[in-house]
Design a protein around this motif. Structure first.
Motif: not given
Lengths: 289, 233
Positions: A102-103, A79, A85-86, A82-83, A154, A98-99, A105-106, A151, A90, A158
């Protein structure tokens, strides 16, 4: 003043030296008192046995750490990659804006919060799904810990993988496209393989985070000291980290039990040093093209 | 087949985002209804499990830890960027130890703090022992962010300052540090986040007693420890 800066710069060296020296100083004698083989390969952890000889075998915990980490990798790495690469190749710009935060923050969410989430949500969910069929007592299992750690690693996976995918020279991608590859094919067949060592570094760092995580695992893993097999993922398990944190509170100061817990820390520390070594080797390989 | 992989990347991105939103939402929805004024009353009792003492302890710990760690971290970064010969043996060793520190799990820091600060130096389990442990833990973070922000300052600043007759020290404090401040502050804020959220390094170094702290040698319990303790009880 130069001297003052120099002294400050020594702080990190001194810290690492102190940590190594004092962990080994307290841990190694205990390992030899118990016997290295008995300690590392012993299957029984009964530090406070009253009627028989107490035994200190941490094999179940070593295996527990490996299982839980393996599960987290199996879940988090696909996961995460892929994220990555995204995010790198992508997703449209507005999504990225936005993402990315978020990452970040995670990555900043404290592990107790993850643990709390796992305890209130993941473990009950696993119990609802499998509880009756497999005759479980609670949802706090190897599976819950693996999913939660998956999780938690991640953001680490990432962000490192993303940086490395972005660092692949644009010419490679353009060359692939010029040879007739579609955007998708160029990304998956050219860019991703070119970022291999960086991706490996991301995975290794993820392993490091997973194996060292304590509180979140403590809250969802069940913490039984029994030996488990990998297929018993619906039973509770105890890792090296949780072994330390669960029992340190009630050990007698200076007892063999305390020593055994510190020695568990030493074993964990050795694992982490090996992982760090692997990580920096991979990083070095990347710097020299 | 390639477009299928592409869909997978979308799915993964959405999953990541969904996980975060779900988790934050879960905590907020479960938590917010329980926030009442009584939670902030000064005394912790069995009936009213006030978090106020933990809040105060957390604030004290953040300040103390930063006071210990920031000078060391910033000075180390200044040494690495402004003074040392790039690529010298010592710099390599400092890099390596900093990376090692960054990779050590917090429970190992906790064990070390327990052995060294609490027992060997005789501070017992106290706020000071906890802060010292945390200071070592956040050191690599401060060093790295400061280093990056020092490196991002153009050499023309340094050259300009030298050509106006300023020495190296004056250049560092009057020219370079002021322009590097935003980066350094960003690092400090990240460090505050780690201090506030830390549990494993603190359980055996600050103790777990919930009371208003009365000095650096008193035991305490931070908010994160409070969450942990209430959750596992």
């Amino acid at each position: 003043m130069r001297a003052a800066f120099f002294m400050a710069a020594l702080a990190s060296i001194i810290s690492v030296a102190l940590i190594c020296v004092f962990l080994l100083y307290q841990g190694l004698p205990t390992i030899f008192e118990i016997g290295p083989f008995k300690f590392l390969m012993g299957r029984l952890w009964r530090p406070t046995a009253q009627h028989s000889e107490p035994t200190f075998g941490i094999l179940p915990m070593i295996l527990g750490s490996i299982y839980v980490t393996g599960g987290a990798i199996a879940l988090g790495v696909p996961i995460g990659l892929l994220t990555a690469v995204f995010m790198a190749r992508v997703c449209p710009k507005p999504v990225y804006r936005f993402l990315k935060p978020a990452v970040n923050l995670m990555a900043g969410v404290p592990s107790v919060i993850y643990g709390f989430f796992g305890m209130m949500f993941l473990a009950p969910m696993i119990f609802d799904l499998f509880g009756e069929r497999f005759d479980m007592v609670s949802g706090s299992t190897m599976l819950a810990a693996s999913v939660l750690l998956g999780i938690m690693i991640l953001p680490t996976v990432i962000s490192i993988a993303e940086t490395n995918i972005r660092a692949v020279p644009q010419e490679l991608y353009e060359g692939a496209v010029a040879l007739g590859a579609s955007h998708e094919r160029a990304v998956f067949k050219v860019v991703l393989p070119a970022a291999r060592s960086g991706v490996m570094a991301a995975i290794v760092l993820g392993v490091g985070r997973a194996i060292g995580e304590t509180m979140a695992v403590r809250m969802v893993a069940g913490n039984q000291t029994a030996m488990r097999m990998p297929y018993e993922f619906l039973k509770g398990v105890r890792t090296m980290t949780t072994n330390i944190v669960m029992e340190m509170n009630y050990v007698e100061y200076g007892s063999l039990h305390e020593g055994a817990l510190i020695a568990t820390g030493v074993v964990l520390f050795v694992f982490i040093l090996l992982i760090n070594l692997l990580f920096s080797t991979l990083n070095k390989g990347r710097e020299k093209p | 087949m390639d477009w299928a992989r592409f869909l997978l990347t979308w799915a993964a991105g959405i999953f990541t985002l969904f996980m975060l939103i779900y988790m934050v939402g879960f905590i907020l929805i479960r938590g917010i209804p329980h926030i009442k004024p009584s939670l902030f009353s000064p005394a912790y009792t069995v009936d009213n499990q006030s978090l106020f003492p933990a809040l105060v302890t957390t604030l004290i710990m953040v300040v103390t830890t930063l006071v210990i760690a920031v000078p060391f971290g910033v000075f180390t970064a200044i040494y690495l960027v402004e003074y040392s010969k790039r690529g010298s043996r010592l710099v390599q060793v400092i890099r390596m130890t900093t990376e090692t520190l960054a990779g050590i799990p917090s429970i190992v820091f906790g064990l070390f703090g327990y052995i060294f600060f609490a027992n060997l130096l005789g501070w017992r389990r106290s706020i000071l022992a906890g802060c010292s442990t945390l200071a070592i833990m956040i050191l690599p973070l401060i060093i790295r962010t400061t280093e990056e922000s020092l490196k991002s300052i153009p050499d023309s600043y340094r050259e300009g300052s030298f050509s106006l007759g300023a020495g190296r020290l004056r250049t560092v404090f009057r020219v370079i540090l002021p322009s590097a401040m935003p980066g350094i502050f960003a690092g400090i804020i990240l460090a505050v986040g780690r201090i506030v959220g830390e549990t494993a390094a603190l359980v055996y170094t600050v103790g777990n007693v919930i009371k208003m702290p009365d000095g650096l040698f008193s035991q305490g319990r931070t908010l994160a420890l409070h969450v942990y303790q209430l959750a596992v009880e």
